[in-house]
Design a protein around this motif. Structure first.
Motif, short mmCIF file in Angstrom:
data_model
loop_
_atom_site.label_atom_id
_atom_site.label_comp_id
_atom_site.label_asym_id
_atom_site.label_seq_id
_atom_site.Cartn_x
_atom_site.Cartn_y
_atom_site.Cartn_z
N TYR A 295 -7.38 -21.89 -17.14
CA TYR A 295 -8.01 -22.69 -15.89
C TYR A 295 -6.73 -23.18 -15.20
O TYR A 295 -6.90 -23.30 -13.99
CB TYR A 295 -9.01 -23.44 -16.41
N GLU A 385 -20.51 -21.73 -12.81
CA GLU A 385 -21.27 -20.69 -13.20
C GLU A 385 -21.77 -20.42 -14.84
O GLU A 385 -22.83 -20.14 -15.03
CB GLU A 385 -20.95 -19.21 -12.96
N SER A 414 -23.29 -22.45 -6.77
CA SER A 414 -22.82 -22.24 -8.26
C SER A 414 -21.23 -21.82 -7.79
O SER A 414 -21.25 -21.04 -7.04
CB SER A 414 -23.42 -21.00 -8.96
N ILE A 415 -20.33 -21.99 -8.44
CA ILE A 415 -18.94 -21.70 -8.45
C ILE A 415 -18.30 -20.91 -9.63
O ILE A 415 -18.74 -21.22 -10.76
CB ILE A 415 -18.08 -23.12 -7.89
N PRO A 416 -17.35 -20.14 -9.25
CA PRO A 416 -16.75 -19.63 -10.47
C PRO A 416 -16.18 -20.41 -11.64
O PRO A 416 -15.79 -21.65 -11.34
CB PRO A 416 -15.73 -18.54 -9.71
N THR A 417 -16.12 -20.03 -12.83
CA THR A 417 -15.60 -20.98 -13.90
C THR A 417 -14.32 -20.58 -14.09
O THR A 417 -13.38 -21.51 -14.78
CB THR A 417 -16.20 -20.33 -15.18
N ASP A 418 -13.48 -19.45 -13.75
CA ASP A 418 -12.14 -19.36 -13.95
C ASP A 418 -11.58 -20.05 -12.72
O ASP A 418 -12.00 -20.58 -11.82
CB ASP A 418 -11.81 -17.96 -13.54
N GLY A 421 -10.77 -18.68 -9.16
CA GLY A 421 -11.81 -18.58 -8.36
C GLY A 421 -12.67 -19.96 -8.08
O GLY A 421 -13.29 -20.26 -7.02
N CYS A 422 -12.47 -20.69 -8.86
CA CYS A 422 -12.98 -22.43 -8.72
C CYS A 422 -12.27 -22.75 -7.44
O CYS A 422 -12.66 -23.52 -6.48
CB CYS A 422 -12.95 -23.19 -10.07
N ALA A 425 -13.23 -21.57 -4.08
CA ALA A 425 -14.60 -21.87 -3.85
C ALA A 425 -14.64 -23.48 -3.53
O ALA A 425 -15.15 -23.77 -2.34
CB ALA A 425 -15.51 -21.85 -5.10
N ARG A 432 -19.76 -20.01 1.66
CA ARG A 432 -20.46 -19.94 0.37
C ARG A 432 -21.97 -19.92 0.76
O ARG A 432 -22.30 -20.81 1.62
CB ARG A 432 -20.34 -20.78 -0.73
#
Length: 439
Positions: A295, A385, A414-418, A421-422, A425, A432
């Motif tokens: 991350y 997410e 909701s936003i990506p966990t990676d 992607g976060c 976002a 979004r």
């Protein structure tokens, strides 16, 4: 056993050879069909003999088709039958520690070798028979993810509360590719027992591709269960010393770590996490191994290379207490580069489960509402997410994103966990889809 057809694909070989809804598929070339794995494996060839029962009449159908062409039959479940449930009563089982009143499927404990192959679920092997092991070998099913915990047969019987817990360890050398998991319980299977387990598993190289070690999760709902003591800084450090010692030997001998401590060991011991190279291909990422490092690195990489327009905006982000410092550090780096962005990170203490539960994936809507009410700095609340586990967009306590936004009077997304992607976002919230509720 038989597989009952619930649907037949149009223009498929199954339709062409007269297979219909309701018929039972019994065997292919004499091999009984027990589930979808049997079906997929034995329908691969260009021709085979299919035994069918329809309206209590048995018949044999000679099938011809292209190699690997789907036969075209569908069944009640993607497995062809029901999931295999767990026969153990593990002293550390997390499902036994769930609070009451959650969705019924959350209380189901699977121990299914097919889910291990298809989705990477861990199995203990106690459900398997020699016949099923032979099938795994014959079908070249790999990798298999195995919850080993200990290679001491007597101790494994005790930890799993299953008399087969020790004897099924004999299956391990027969499997071609293994990813292993050790759930470590303080004072039980760590220390010298951990050294024994690691030594025994490494003796199975190269079949054993990776070994993840995670501390047992402890909630406040352990009434009537074996008393477990969570790891503290000192005991986590002692366990980490053993894991890193073996990992260093593996890197010297095999060129890779093989043994991977989960992120919790480093955070509890208050030690820096290893560089990305330590985790090789992040083989045990789903077990919380290397998530922090991946991350962190992908977030900063995206931040460094981002070239899009960043509009002034503010947002609040929730996470668990374990990931809180990481998310805050990344958010600070983003705000330093883009001062027009204001991000407030809220570390949510898991009061719903209690105990030492601190991961973001187990944060509930109830705790977010309780701890964020009146404390948001913007009208936008971003939720990872990983907290939304249900296809309906629900938290583990059945609260939805819509209900969360309504309770807090904000826009809920909701936003990506990676990490990458976060980062995107956080920089692109104006693009979004959001759900807005009046205060």
């Amino acid at each position: 056993m038989a597989l009952y057809v619930t649907a037949v694909d149009e223009n498929s070989p199954a339709e062409r050879f007269g297979l219909t809804v309701g018929c039972a598929l019994l065997a292919i070339d004499g091999h009984p069909l027990n589930d979808a794995l049997d079906y997929q494996f034995y329908t691969t060839p260009t021709s085979f003999s299919l035994e069918v029962c329809e309206n209590e009449q048995h018949r044999t159908v000679q099938i011809t088709k292209a190699e690997y062409e789907p036969l075209g039959c569908n069944f009640k479940t993607y497995l062809g039958d029901e999931k295999h449930s767990c026969a153990n009563h593990c002293m550390f089982c997390f499902i036994d520690q769930l609070p009451p009143g959650m969705r019924e499927p959350l209380y189901f404990k699977d121990d299914d070798e097919r889910l291990s192959f298809l989705f990477g679920n861990y199995i203990t092997l106690t459900n398997l028979t020699d016949h099923e092991i032979d099938r795994i070998i014959q079908m070249h099913i790999s990798p298999i993810f195995v919850s080993v915990h200990t290679t001491n047969p007597a101790l494994r019987v005790r930890m799993l509360a299953n008399k087969r817990g020790g004897e099924v360890l004999d299956y391990l050398p027969r499997l071609a590719e293994l990813n292993c998991q050790l759930v470590l319980c303080r004072g039980i299977n760590d220390g010298d027992e951990l050294r024994r387990t690691l030594t025994d598993l490494l003796a199975l190289r190269p079949q054993v591709g990776s070994i993840a070690a995670v501390p047992a999760g402890v909630t406040d709902y352990r009434k009537g269960l074996y008393k477990l003591t969570p790891y503290d800084k000192e005991t986590a450090a002692a366990t980490l010393d053993i894991l890193e010692e073996f990992a260093q030997k593996c890197r010297a001998e095999y060129g890779r770590s093989v043994i991977y401590p989960s992120d919790e060991w480093y955070l509890t011991a208050e030690r820096p996490l290893p560089p990305a190279e330590f985790y090789d291909a992040f083989a045990q990422l789903e077990d919380g191994v290397g998530m922090w490092r991946l991350y962190h690195d992908t977030f900063l990489e995206e931040l460094e290379n981002y070239t899009g327009l960043v509009m002034p905006h503010s947002m609040d982000v929730v996470t668990g207490t374990l990931a809180g410092p990481l998310i805050r550090d990344c958010a600070d780096a983003l705000m330093q580069k883009y001062p027009q962005v204001k991000i407030t990170v809220h570390e949510i203490k898991n009061e719903y489960f209690g105990g030492n539960v601190s991961v973001a994936g187990l944060v509930t809507g109830t705790d977010i509402i309780k701890q964020c009410s009146g404390k948001l700095h913007s009208d936008l609340l971003a939720v990872p997410e990983v907290m939304i586990r249900d296809e309906k967009g629900q938290f583990l306590d059945d609260i939805t994103l819509e209900e969360l936004g309504r309770a807090l009077g904000c826009r809920a997304v909701s936003i990506p966990t990676d990490g990458g992607g976060c980062c995107k976002a956080m920089l692109n919230t104006h693009k979004r889809k959001t759900i807005k509720f009046k205060r």
